[in-house]
Design a protein around this motif. Sequence first.
Motif, short mmCIF file in Angstrom:
data_model
loop_
_atom_site.label_atom_id
_atom_site.label_comp_id
_atom_site.label_asym_id
_atom_site.label_seq_id
_atom_site.Cartn_x
_atom_site.Cartn_y
_atom_site.Cartn_z
N ALA B 16 37.21 23.05 48.99
CA ALA B 16 38.32 23.35 49.89
C ALA B 16 39.59 23.81 49.17
CB ALA B 16 38.67 22.19 50.81
N GLU B 17 39.60 23.73 47.85
CA GLU B 17 40.77 24.19 47.10
C GLU B 17 40.63 25.68 46.74
OE1 GLU B 17 42.55 20.96 47.80
OE2 GLU B 17 43.56 22.18 46.28
N THR B 18 41.65 26.19 46.09
CA THR B 18 41.69 27.60 45.70
C THR B 18 41.57 27.72 44.19
OG1 THR B 18 43.06 28.23 47.59
CG2 THR B 18 43.13 29.68 45.67
N VAL B 19 40.84 28.74 43.76
CA VAL B 19 40.67 28.99 42.33
C VAL B 19 40.83 30.48 42.07
CG1 VAL B 19 38.17 29.27 42.50
CG2 VAL B 19 39.19 28.53 40.33
N THR B 20 41.35 30.80 40.90
CA THR B 20 41.53 32.20 40.50
C THR B 20 40.81 32.46 39.18
OG1 THR B 20 43.67 32.37 41.61
CG2 THR B 20 43.19 34.00 39.91
N LEU B 21 39.97 33.48 39.19
CA LEU B 21 39.24 33.89 38.00
C LEU B 21 39.89 35.15 37.44
CD1 LEU B 21 35.56 33.46 39.27
CD2 LEU B 21 37.15 31.74 38.39
N SER B 22 40.06 35.18 36.13
CA SER B 22 40.78 36.28 35.50
C SER B 22 39.85 37.34 34.93
CB SER B 22 41.67 35.74 34.38
OG SER B 22 42.59 34.81 34.87
N GLU B 61 37.92 40.11 51.25
CA GLU B 61 36.67 39.88 51.97
C GLU B 61 36.61 38.41 52.33
OE1 GLU B 61 34.19 41.77 53.02
OE2 GLU B 61 34.82 43.68 52.13
N ASN B 62 37.03 38.11 53.56
CA ASN B 62 37.01 36.72 54.04
C ASN B 62 37.79 35.81 53.08
OD1 ASN B 62 35.33 37.43 56.28
ND2 ASN B 62 33.61 37.54 54.84
N ARG B 63 37.12 34.87 52.43
CA ARG B 63 37.83 33.91 51.57
C ARG B 63 38.10 34.47 50.17
NH1 ARG B 63 35.03 30.18 49.92
NH2 ARG B 63 32.93 30.94 50.49
N PHE B 64 37.63 35.67 49.91
CA PHE B 64 37.76 36.27 48.59
C PHE B 64 38.81 37.39 48.61
CE2 PHE B 64 34.07 34.21 46.74
CZ PHE B 64 33.30 33.91 47.84
N SER B 65 39.68 37.37 47.65
CA SER B 65 40.67 38.43 47.53
C SER B 65 40.91 38.71 46.06
CB SER B 65 41.97 38.05 48.24
OG SER B 65 42.53 36.90 47.63
N VAL B 66 41.46 39.88 45.80
CA VAL B 66 41.75 40.24 44.42
C VAL B 66 43.23 40.51 44.27
CG1 VAL B 66 39.45 41.19 44.02
CG2 VAL B 66 41.31 42.71 44.76
N ASN B 67 43.67 40.36 43.04
CA ASN B 67 45.01 40.78 42.64
C ASN B 67 44.81 41.88 41.60
OD1 ASN B 67 47.66 41.15 41.97
ND2 ASN B 67 47.97 39.11 41.11
N PHE B 68 44.96 43.12 42.05
CA PHE B 68 44.70 44.28 41.21
C PHE B 68 46.03 44.81 40.68
CE2 PHE B 68 43.14 47.94 39.36
CZ PHE B 68 43.47 49.12 40.03
N GLN B 69 46.20 44.74 39.38
CA GLN B 69 47.41 45.24 38.74
C GLN B 69 46.99 46.38 37.82
OE1 GLN B 69 50.50 43.98 39.37
NE2 GLN B 69 49.63 42.50 40.81
N LYS B 70 47.09 47.61 38.34
CA LYS B 70 46.55 48.76 37.60
C LYS B 70 47.28 48.99 36.28
CE LYS B 70 44.98 53.51 38.24
NZ LYS B 70 44.88 54.66 39.19
N ALA B 71 48.58 48.88 36.29
CA ALA B 71 49.33 49.13 35.06
C ALA B 71 49.00 48.10 33.99
CB ALA B 71 50.83 49.12 35.36
N ALA B 72 48.80 46.88 34.41
CA ALA B 72 48.47 45.80 33.48
C ALA B 72 46.97 45.74 33.20
CB ALA B 72 48.94 44.47 34.03
N LYS B 73 46.17 46.55 33.92
CA LYS B 73 44.71 46.54 33.79
C LYS B 73 44.18 45.13 33.97
CE LYS B 73 44.73 50.73 31.05
NZ LYS B 73 44.54 51.39 29.75
N SER B 74 44.58 44.56 35.07
CA SER B 74 44.18 43.20 35.39
C SER B 74 43.55 43.19 36.78
CB SER B 74 45.41 42.29 35.35
OG SER B 74 45.12 41.02 35.86
N PHE B 75 42.53 42.36 36.95
CA PHE B 75 41.77 42.34 38.21
C PHE B 75 41.26 40.92 38.42
CE2 PHE B 75 39.55 44.07 41.67
CZ PHE B 75 38.20 43.78 41.63
N SER B 76 42.08 40.07 39.01
CA SER B 76 41.69 38.68 39.18
C SER B 76 41.10 38.44 40.56
CB SER B 76 42.87 37.75 38.93
OG SER B 76 43.90 38.01 39.85
N LEU B 77 40.24 37.47 40.65
CA LEU B 77 39.57 37.10 41.90
C LEU B 77 40.07 35.74 42.36
CD1 LEU B 77 37.26 37.51 44.05
CD2 LEU B 77 35.81 36.20 42.46
N LYS B 78 40.53 35.68 43.59
CA LYS B 78 40.96 34.41 44.18
C LYS B 78 39.96 33.99 45.25
CE LYS B 78 44.51 33.78 47.11
NZ LYS B 78 45.91 33.66 47.60
#
Lengths: 115, 116
Positions: B16-22, B61-78
């Motif tokens: 039930a908690e939230t986690v972010t994968l880098s 997508e439902n409970r899954f979202s991303v934080n896409f930072q193109k300049a930083a070339k970062s793509f994390s999954l929440k």
Amino acid sequence: KAGVTQTPRYLIKTRGQQVTLSCSPISGHRSVSWYQQTPGQGLQFLFEYFSETQRNKGNFPGRFSGRQFSNSRSEMNVSTLELGDSALYLCASSLRGQPNTGELFFGEGSRLTVL
Amino acid sequence: AQTVTQSQPEMSVQEAETVTLSCTYDTSESDYYLFWYKQPPSRQMILVIRQEAYKQQNATENRFSVNFQKAAKSFSLKISDSQLGDAAMYFCAYRGEETSGSRLTFGEGTQLTVNP
């Protein structure tokens, strides 16, 4: 709609032997690509076939080869097996040249053990 | 050559908690796709979410979202409201638009454990 089917699921071979793995893509998918997954090297691209032609190849020795048939089914072959070839071999199919979402659909893999 | 890096070999989260994968990546291409794939013990890779680089809006997508930072070339999954069924190995993957075909470059993977 049936998914990507890989056979066999498990196989055991000895060093020096050869092995052939088969992959049937999702109906309508003409691109098939192969990946090797090992604990040490992770997921590595082997090759891609589209319309019976190899379109892309990863950095693997010539012992690894493949082909694609007119019905888009693909086989990969590894000759003169080495212990390091023990891995999970994943096949993926995709639409290519379409409004391309870029998504690959994977099979369950073939687990090869070389003794 | 493109590279994808996942710096967290293992993560754990309470149900039930939230986690972010880098995930970070390196490329010189301007057009590309990024993906998160999930691989449960059954071994079959399943697409979780995709992001086209030309889209500024983060994919959801439902409970899954991303934080896409193109300049930083970062793509994390929440992953929100984590469920036991979310436990799996998660792979970040890159596919260049310019590089032909369906070649994906994968990160090393993050093993996610969900604790009840």
